[in-house]
Write a protein that holds these residues in place. Structure first.
Motif, PDB file in Angstrom:
ATOM      1  N   VAL A  75      36.804 -27.505 -25.345  1.00 36.24           N
ATOM      2  CA  VAL A  75      36.434 -26.956 -26.637  1.00 36.24           C
ATOM      3  C   VAL A  75      36.561 -28.037 -27.701  1.00 36.24           C
ATOM      4  CG1 VAL A  75      36.944 -25.223 -28.379  1.00 36.24           C
ATOM      5  CG2 VAL A  75      37.189 -24.656 -25.953  1.00 36.24           C
ATOM      6  N   ALA A  76      35.500 -28.212 -28.455  1.00 30.26           N
ATOM      7  CA  ALA A  76      35.483 -29.216 -29.519  1.00 30.26           C
ATOM      8  C   ALA A  76      35.643 -28.540 -30.875  1.00 30.26           C
ATOM      9  CB  ALA A  76      34.176 -29.998 -29.484  1.00 30.26           C
ATOM     10  N   SER A  77      36.363 -29.200 -31.766  1.00 30.71           N
ATOM     11  CA  SER A  77      36.510 -28.713 -33.131  1.00 30.71           C
ATOM     12  C   SER A  77      36.446 -29.909 -34.078  1.00 30.71           C
ATOM     13  CB  SER A  77      37.823 -27.953 -33.295  1.00 30.71           C
ATOM     14  OG  SER A  77      38.931 -28.792 -33.021  1.00 30.71           O
ATOM     15  N   GLY A  78      36.252 -29.603 -35.352  1.00 26.26           N
ATOM     16  CA  GLY A  78      36.111 -30.669 -36.334  1.00 26.26           C
ATOM     17  C   GLY A  78      34.641 -30.961 -36.577  1.00 26.26           C
ATOM     18  N   ARG A  79      34.310 -32.230 -36.697  1.00 28.26           N
ATOM     19  CA  ARG A  79      32.940 -32.638 -36.995  1.00 28.26           C
ATOM     20  C   ARG A  79      32.088 -32.685 -35.733  1.00 28.26           C
ATOM     21  NH1 ARG A  79      32.249 -37.903 -40.211  1.00 28.26           N
ATOM     22  NH2 ARG A  79      30.138 -37.047 -40.248  1.00 28.26           N
ATOM     23  N   THR A  80      31.898 -31.546 -35.144  1.00 34.91           N
ATOM     24  CA  THR A  80      31.187 -31.483 -33.865  1.00 34.91           C
ATOM     25  C   THR A  80      29.716 -31.842 -33.997  1.00 34.91           C
ATOM     26  OG1 THR A  80      30.839 -29.119 -34.159  1.00 34.91           O
ATOM     27  CG2 THR A  80      32.792 -29.780 -32.926  1.00 34.91           C
ATOM     28  N   ASN A  81      29.173 -31.680 -35.198  1.00 26.92           N
ATOM     29  CA  ASN A  81      27.755 -32.029 -35.359  1.00 26.92           C
ATOM     30  C   ASN A  81      27.519 -33.528 -35.323  1.00 26.92           C
ATOM     31  OD1 ASN A  81      28.915 -32.634 -37.772  1.00 26.92           O
ATOM     32  ND2 ASN A  81      27.489 -31.484 -39.043  1.00 26.92           N
ATOM     33  N   SER A  82      28.601 -34.317 -35.321  1.00 30.57           N
ATOM     34  CA  SER A  82      28.461 -35.771 -35.233  1.00 30.57           C
ATOM     35  C   SER A  82      28.359 -36.260 -33.790  1.00 30.57           C
ATOM     36  CB  SER A  82      29.669 -36.459 -35.893  1.00 30.57           C
ATOM     37  OG  SER A  82      30.851 -36.242 -35.126  1.00 30.57           O
ATOM     38  N   LEU A  83      28.581 -35.380 -32.847  1.00 28.28           N
ATOM     39  CA  LEU A  83      28.621 -35.776 -31.437  1.00 28.28           C
ATOM     40  C   LEU A  83      27.225 -35.922 -30.845  1.00 28.28           C
ATOM     41  CD1 LEU A  83      31.539 -33.533 -30.188  1.00 28.28           C
ATOM     42  CD2 LEU A  83      31.622 -35.876 -31.056  1.00 28.28           C
ATOM     43  N   HIS A  84      27.094 -36.905 -29.959  1.00 26.01           N
ATOM     44  CA  HIS A  84      25.837 -37.118 -29.269  1.00 26.01           C
ATOM     45  C   HIS A  84      25.950 -36.891 -27.768  1.00 26.01           C
ATOM     46  CE1 HIS A  84      23.189 -38.898 -32.415  1.00 26.01           C
ATOM     47  NE2 HIS A  84      24.358 -39.040 -33.007  1.00 26.01           N
ATOM     48  N   ARG A  85      27.124 -37.065 -27.239  1.00 23.91           N
ATOM     49  CA  ARG A  85      27.286 -36.950 -25.797  1.00 23.91           C
ATOM     50  C   ARG A  85      28.708 -36.492 -25.505  1.00 23.91           C
ATOM     51  NH1 ARG A  85      26.107 -42.239 -22.266  1.00 23.91           N
ATOM     52  NH2 ARG A  85      23.958 -41.614 -22.647  1.00 23.91           N
ATOM     53  N   VAL A  86      28.835 -35.637 -24.520  1.00 22.39           N
ATOM     54  CA  VAL A  86      30.144 -35.212 -24.023  1.00 22.39           C
ATOM     55  C   VAL A  86      30.181 -35.455 -22.518  1.00 22.39           C
ATOM     56  CG1 VAL A  86      31.783 -33.311 -23.753  1.00 22.39           C
ATOM     57  CG2 VAL A  86      30.399 -33.485 -25.839  1.00 22.39           C
ATOM     58  N   ALA A  87      31.289 -35.985 -22.061  1.00 25.16           N
ATOM     59  CA  ALA A  87      31.406 -36.316 -20.639  1.00 25.16           C
ATOM     60  C   ALA A  87      32.719 -35.798 -20.072  1.00 25.16           C
ATOM     61  CB  ALA A  87      31.336 -37.829 -20.451  1.00 25.16           C
ATOM     62  N   TRP A  88      32.708 -35.612 -18.778  1.00 29.83           N
ATOM     63  CA  TRP A  88      33.933 -35.314 -18.035  1.00 29.83           C
ATOM     64  C   TRP A  88      34.287 -36.548 -17.203  1.00 29.83           C
ATOM     65  CZ3 TRP A  88      37.289 -31.427 -18.521  1.00 29.83           C
ATOM     66  CH2 TRP A  88      36.852 -30.249 -19.151  1.00 29.83           C
ATOM     67  N   PHE A  89      35.549 -36.923 -17.294  1.00 35.63           N
ATOM     68  CA  PHE A  89      36.107 -37.990 -16.481  1.00 35.63           C
ATOM     69  C   PHE A  89      37.239 -37.399 -15.646  1.00 35.63           C
ATOM     70  CE2 PHE A  89      34.330 -41.938 -18.256  1.00 35.63           C
ATOM     71  CZ  PHE A  89      33.772 -41.473 -19.442  1.00 35.63           C
ATOM     72  N   ARG A  90      37.620 -38.133 -14.634  1.00 34.24           N
ATOM     73  CA  ARG A  90      38.792 -37.723 -13.870  1.00 34.24           C
ATOM     74  C   ARG A  90      39.567 -38.951 -13.425  1.00 34.24           C
ATOM     75  NH1 ARG A  90      36.414 -35.425  -8.063  1.00 34.24           N
ATOM     76  NH2 ARG A  90      35.945 -37.466  -7.129  1.00 34.24           N
TER      77      ARG A  90
END
Length: 121
Positions: A23-38
């Motif tokens: 879940v993202a909060s804050g300036r989420t409209n600034s994001l371009h990509r979200v990734a999962w790492f492990r």
């Protein structure tokens, strides 16, 4: 600033499924990509999958294709990683990360704290 919080990790038997959330909060409209790492014990961190927040394009590491699915729900500012056919080798801390630089999407400025996924044999 953006804050990322993962949840949904836990213990699952081999062959089972699990869905982790970011879940993202804050300036989420600034994001371009979200990734999962492990990161598995004693191993380097590795990319699992990523999704564009602009056009929903997807990328999976070859070894994850067919077993893992990344998706997002804009209404909830949430990115999911659905995992199936889990194997003990999938045991790791799963973390989400987000990029806000459109000129260098591979730089993940924001990171969550991670959620532990343990697969028993």
């Amino acid at each position: 600033q953006v804050q990322l919080v993962e949840s949904g990790g836990g213990l699952v038997q081999a062959g089972g499924s699990l869905r982790v959330s970011c879940v993202a909060s804050g300036r989420t409209n600034s994001l371009h990509r979200v990734a999962w790492f492990r990161q598995a014990p004693g191993k380097d961190q590795e990319l699992v999958a990523r999704i564009s927040t602009r056009d929903d394009s997807l990328y999976y590491v070859d070894s994850m294709k067919g077993r893992f699915t990344i998706s997002r729900d804009n209404t909830k500012n949430t990115v999911y990683l659905q995992m199936s056919g889990l194997e003990p080798e999938d045991t790791a801390i799963y973390s989400c990360a987000a990029s806000s630089n459109p000129y260098n999407l591979g730089v993940y400025r924001y990171w969550g704290q991670g959620t532990q996924v343990t697969v028993s044999s």
